[in-house]
Design a protein around this motif. Structure first.
Motif, PDB file in Angstrom:
ATOM      1  N   ILE A   3       3.314   2.922 -12.543  1.00 10.48           N
ATOM      2  CA  ILE A   3       3.537   1.483 -12.735  1.00 10.48           C
ATOM      3  C   ILE A   3       2.945   0.698 -11.568  1.00 10.48           C
ATOM      4  CG2 ILE A   3       5.341  -0.291 -13.003  1.00 10.48           C
ATOM      5  CD1 ILE A   3       7.077   2.081 -14.173  1.00 10.48           C
ATOM      6  N   LEU A   4       2.333  -0.437 -11.899  1.00 11.90           N
ATOM      7  CA  LEU A   4       1.789  -1.352 -10.890  1.00 11.90           C
ATOM      8  C   LEU A   4       2.458  -2.706 -11.069  1.00 11.90           C
ATOM      9  CD1 LEU A   4      -0.378  -2.286  -8.767  1.00 11.90           C
ATOM     10  CD2 LEU A   4      -1.916  -2.700 -10.720  1.00 11.90           C
ATOM     11  N   ILE A   5       3.063  -3.220 -10.004  1.00 14.31           N
ATOM     12  CA  ILE A   5       3.636  -4.574 -10.022  1.00 14.31           C
ATOM     13  C   ILE A   5       2.739  -5.459  -9.167  1.00 14.31           C
ATOM     14  CG2 ILE A   5       5.617  -6.005  -9.325  1.00 14.31           C
ATOM     15  CD1 ILE A   5       7.456  -3.637  -9.875  1.00 14.31           C
ATOM     16  N   LEU A   6       2.367  -6.628  -9.678  1.00 13.08           N
ATOM     17  CA  LEU A   6       1.545  -7.568  -8.911  1.00 13.08           C
ATOM     18  C   LEU A   6       2.426  -8.648  -8.292  1.00 13.08           C
ATOM     19  CD1 LEU A   6      -1.470  -8.151 -11.367  1.00 13.08           C
ATOM     20  CD2 LEU A   6      -1.170  -6.365  -9.623  1.00 13.08           C
ATOM     21  N   GLY A   7       2.283  -8.857  -6.976  1.00 16.05           N
ATOM     22  CA  GLY A   7       3.022  -9.913  -6.300  1.00 16.05           C
ATOM     23  C   GLY A   7       3.538  -9.439  -4.950  1.00 16.05           C
ATOM     24  N   SER A   8       4.150 -10.363  -4.197  1.00 16.83           N
ATOM     25  CA  SER A   8       4.524 -10.019  -2.815  1.00 16.83           C
ATOM     26  C   SER A   8       5.807 -10.678  -2.340  1.00 16.83           C
ATOM     27  CB  SER A   8       3.398 -10.446  -1.873  1.00 16.83           C
ATOM     28  OG  SER A   8       3.253 -11.858  -1.929  1.00 16.83           O
ATOM     29  N   VAL A  54      -8.280  -5.939 -10.501  1.00 20.42           N
ATOM     30  CA  VAL A  54      -7.002  -5.357 -10.937  1.00 20.42           C
ATOM     31  C   VAL A  54      -7.257  -4.252 -11.975  1.00 20.42           C
ATOM     32  CG1 VAL A  54      -4.783  -5.820 -12.078  1.00 20.42           C
ATOM     33  CG2 VAL A  54      -5.684  -7.455 -10.402  1.00 20.42           C
ATOM     34  N   VAL A  55      -8.196  -4.498 -12.904  1.00 18.17           N
ATOM     35  CA  VAL A  55      -8.520  -3.465 -13.910  1.00 18.17           C
ATOM     36  C   VAL A  55      -9.048  -2.211 -13.228  1.00 18.17           C
ATOM     37  CG1 VAL A  55     -10.102  -2.870 -15.803  1.00 18.17           C
ATOM     38  CG2 VAL A  55      -8.900  -5.072 -15.830  1.00 18.17           C
ATOM     39  N   SER A  56      -9.977  -2.355 -12.281  1.00 21.99           N
ATOM     40  CA  SER A  56     -10.530  -1.181 -11.588  1.00 21.99           C
ATOM     41  C   SER A  56      -9.430  -0.423 -10.859  1.00 21.99           C
ATOM     42  CB  SER A  56     -11.586  -1.583 -10.553  1.00 21.99           C
ATOM     43  OG  SER A  56     -12.578  -2.336 -11.164  1.00 21.99           O
ATOM     44  N   PHE A  57      -8.557  -1.165 -10.181  1.00 21.25           N
ATOM     45  CA  PHE A  57      -7.474  -0.519  -9.437  1.00 21.25           C
ATOM     46  C   PHE A  57      -6.570   0.256 -10.385  1.00 21.25           C
ATOM     47  CE2 PHE A  57      -3.289  -0.254  -7.532  1.00 21.25           C
ATOM     48  CZ  PHE A  57      -3.564   0.097  -6.214  1.00 21.25           C
ATOM     49  N   ALA A  58      -6.251  -0.361 -11.533  1.00 25.97           N
ATOM     50  CA  ALA A  58      -5.362   0.300 -12.498  1.00 25.97           C
ATOM     51  C   ALA A  58      -6.017   1.581 -13.027  1.00 25.97           C
ATOM     52  CB  ALA A  58      -5.040  -0.653 -13.648  1.00 25.97           C
ATOM     53  N   GLU A  59      -7.329   1.513 -13.293  1.00 26.10           N
ATOM     54  CA  GLU A  59      -8.020   2.702 -13.819  1.00 26.10           C
ATOM     55  C   GLU A  59      -8.099   3.802 -12.767  1.00 26.10           C
ATOM     56  OE1 GLU A  59     -11.541   0.829 -15.385  1.00 26.10           O
ATOM     57  OE2 GLU A  59     -10.586   0.494 -17.358  1.00 26.10           O
ATOM     58  N   ILE A  63      -2.873   3.976 -13.869  1.00 24.58           N
ATOM     59  CA  ILE A  63      -1.687   3.147 -14.119  1.00 24.58           C
ATOM     60  C   ILE A  63      -1.438   3.055 -15.632  1.00 24.58           C
ATOM     61  CG2 ILE A  63      -0.758   0.795 -13.950  1.00 24.58           C
ATOM     62  CD1 ILE A  63      -0.782   2.276 -11.239  1.00 24.58           C
ATOM     63  N   ASP A  64      -0.170   3.272 -16.022  1.00 24.60           N
ATOM     64  CA  ASP A  64       0.204   3.200 -17.446  1.00 24.60           C
ATOM     65  C   ASP A  64       0.736   1.827 -17.825  1.00 24.60           C
ATOM     66  OD1 ASP A  64      -0.117   6.100 -18.018  1.00 24.60           O
ATOM     67  OD2 ASP A  64       1.462   6.257 -16.501  1.00 24.60           O
ATOM     68  N   PHE A  65       1.258   1.094 -16.833  1.00 27.21           N
ATOM     69  CA  PHE A  65       1.947  -0.149 -17.166  1.00 27.21           C
ATOM     70  C   PHE A  65       1.851  -1.093 -15.969  1.00 27.21           C
ATOM     71  CE2 PHE A  65       6.360  -2.158 -18.112  1.00 27.21           C
ATOM     72  CZ  PHE A  65       5.783  -3.132 -18.905  1.00 27.21           C
ATOM     73  N   ALA A  85      -9.091  -4.023 -21.373  1.00 26.98           N
ATOM     74  CA  ALA A  85      -9.445  -2.693 -20.853  1.00 26.98           C
ATOM     75  C   ALA A  85      -8.497  -1.617 -21.388  1.00 26.98           C
ATOM     76  CB  ALA A  85      -9.406  -2.709 -19.325  1.00 26.98           C
ATOM     77  N   GLY A  86      -7.552  -2.018 -22.231  1.00 31.77           N
ATOM     78  CA  GLY A  86      -6.646  -1.032 -22.825  1.00 31.77           C
ATOM     79  C   GLY A  86      -5.490  -0.635 -21.921  1.00 31.77           C
ATOM     80  N   VAL A  87      -5.180  -1.464 -20.914  1.00 31.19           N
ATOM     81  CA  VAL A  87      -4.050  -1.159 -20.022  1.00 31.19           C
ATOM     82  C   VAL A  87      -2.837  -1.977 -20.491  1.00 31.19           C
ATOM     83  CG1 VAL A  87      -3.204  -1.163 -17.640  1.00 31.19           C
ATOM     84  CG2 VAL A  87      -5.653  -0.835 -18.098  1.00 31.19           C
ATOM     85  N   LEU A  88      -1.709  -1.300 -20.685  1.00 32.19           N
ATOM     86  CA  LEU A  88      -0.496  -1.985 -21.136  1.00 32.19           C
ATOM     87  C   LEU A  88      -0.009  -2.921 -20.029  1.00 32.19           C
ATOM     88  CD1 LEU A  88       1.553  -2.037 -23.530  1.00 32.19           C
ATOM     89  CD2 LEU A  88       2.951  -0.445 -22.180  1.00 32.19           C
ATOM     90  N   VAL A  89       0.298  -4.169 -20.400  1.00 33.73           N
ATOM     91  CA  VAL A  89       0.670  -5.153 -19.369  1.00 33.73           C
ATOM     92  C   VAL A  89       1.810  -6.033 -19.869  1.00 33.73           C
ATOM     93  CG1 VAL A  89      -1.246  -6.646 -20.133  1.00 33.73           C
ATOM     94  CG2 VAL A  89      -0.194  -7.084 -17.933  1.00 33.73           C
TER      95      VAL A  89
END
Ligand code: AMP
Ligand code: GLY
Length: 420
Positions: A3-8, A54-59, A63-65, A85-89
């Motif tokens: 899992i990837l969460i965006l923010g700080s 963000v897409v490159s990082f997830a790939e 990252i699944d979600f 890009a087919g990444v669940l968000v």
């Protein structure tokens, strides 16, 4: 699940804290994160408003979600890029994020769906806007159309304030956000927020909250991002909540779908309640900060299942398991906030404070320097507790606040006064 969460901020710390507790979470990365988040998850430097990055990082990290915390990446189309890009968000498209990014868009949706809200008119020039204010009289509310970091709203009690506000907005005080101005009827009543998961088709309420926007005790002084919050909001009774869902949220979602921009994510409905009738003040397309912190404290590990179900369009088969509990968060801010403040002061005493399923200090703006936690923002810590009653949650939160050794910080002593 990776899992990837965006923010700080404190919002993302509380999301990470809840998601981590769910056994379905195998690996959690928060980008960019902060010093508190780094104690429970991996943090990674990433430009979260750059969809391609963000897409490159997830790939690269399998990252699944992805869970998007703040509004800026949503308005920038980051959720669209991930979906392509087919990444669940979890989070709406840029089109659907207009519910927060454009006040006149939201007003149009309210008109089309007959949702109760303040009467309004929109302007692209100062003179007709000023004539309208003079015709309508005061109090009246002047709003920059676009995203203005919470500063683009002037609740004018007198004509002069409204007219000056119009000049400021068209004069560029909020940049492009002020190119269009919405002028609204002033609504009386008590404000509360309703948080509703949406999957484009179905909706599911996951709680209510109230925050304190003014910096000073007794709700006085300048506006801030929020100095504290609690959940549930007593003013949003089950009956009023049901009305808000049926008269405001559901018709909005139907209209969004009809326009080919179904909303998927969390819809934060700011409501004004008077005589049992809720009216819409504004929508946000992300969790409130610090409202998220109290919701996460109450919901715990099930948050991951709920957000995942919304992202996959499975809300109709999903439910929330409620404990009959209350949560409160007290914001500790750097002296001077929301004006200018000093960064880099040391915060001590945190290690000795409890961290469990009822007590947690979420970090909003901190940095780790040589093993020491330092203040790195205006709002710095969100001291959050849960209890069987609001009073119990409050007593626990303030007991923790007492244990924080940070002379350069301050906080309000009256969070929750309206509800207690
Ligand atoms: P907004 O950014 O639209 O949430 O506005 C910020 C704050 O201004 C709200 O939380 C309300 O307290 C206040 N506000 C906005 N619109 C109105 C309105 N039409 N009547 C009364 N107060 C308002
Ligand atoms: N606490 C208000 C907001 O997040 O917009």
């Amino acid at each position: 699940m990776n899992i990837l969460i965006l923010g700080s901020g404190g919002r993302e710390h509380s999301l990470a804290w809840a998601v981590m507790q769910n056994p379905k979470c195998d690996r959690l990365i928060v980008a960019p994160g902060n010093a508190g988040i780094a104690q429970i998850a991996e943090c990674a430097a990433l430009d979260v408003e750059n969809g391609g990055a963000v897409v490159s990082f997830a790939e690269e990290n399998a990252i699944d979600f992805v869970i998007v915390g703040p509004e800026a990446p949503l308005a920038a189309g980051v959720a669209d890029r991930l979906r392509e890009a087919g990444v669940l968000v979890f989070g709406p498209s840029a089109d659907a994020a207009q519910l927060e990014a454009s006040k006149s868009f939201t007003k149009e949706i309210c008109d089309a769906s007959n949702a109760p809200t303040a009467a309004y008119a929109r302007f692209t020039e100062a003179e007709p806007a000023k004539s309208y204010v003079c015709e309508q009289g005061t109090p009246i509310v002047v709003k920059a159309d676009g995203l203005a970091a919470g500063k683009g709203v002037i609740v004018a009690m007198d004509e002069q304030t409204a007219l000056e506000g119009i000049d400021d907005m068209f004069g560029g005080a909020f940049g492009g956000a002020g190119a269009e101005v919405v002028i609204e009827e002033f609504m009386e009543g008590e404000e509360a927020s309703l948080f509703v998961l949406c999957d484009g088709e179905d909706i599911l309420s996951i709680g209510t909250a109230q925050d304190h926007k003014r910096v000073g005790e007794g709700d006085t002084g300048p506006n801030t991002g929020g100095m504290g919050a609690y959940s549930p909001a007593p003013v949003l009774s089950a009956e009023i909540e049901a009305r808000a869902m049926e008269e405001i949220v559901r018709p909005t979602m139907a209209e969004m779908k009809r326009r080919g921009m179904p909303f998927q994510g969390i819809l934060y409905a700011g409501l004004m309640i008077k005589d049992g009738q809720p009216r819409l003040v504004e929508y946000n397309v992300r969790f409130g900060d610090p409202e998220c912190q109290v919701l996460m404290m109450r919901l715990g590990a099930q948050v991951l299942d709920l957000l995942h179900a919304a992202a996959e369009g499975r809300l109709s088969e999903t439910q929330v398991n409620w404990a009959d509990d209350h949560a409160m968060t007290v914001v500790m801010a750097a002296q001077g906030y929301p004006g200018s403040y000093v960064k880099g002061s040391a915060i001590k005493g945190l290690d000795a404070l409890p961290e469990d399923s009822s007590n947690m200090i979420f970090h909003a703006g901190t940095k780790a320097v040589d093993g020491q936690v330092q203040a790195a923002g205006g709002r710095v810590l969100n001291v959050t507790s849960r209890g069987n009653t609001l009073q119990e949650a409050r007593d626990r939160a303030y007991a923790m606040v007492e244990g924080v050794d940070w002379p350069e910080g301050f906080y309000r002593r009256d969070i929750g006064w309206r509800a207690l």
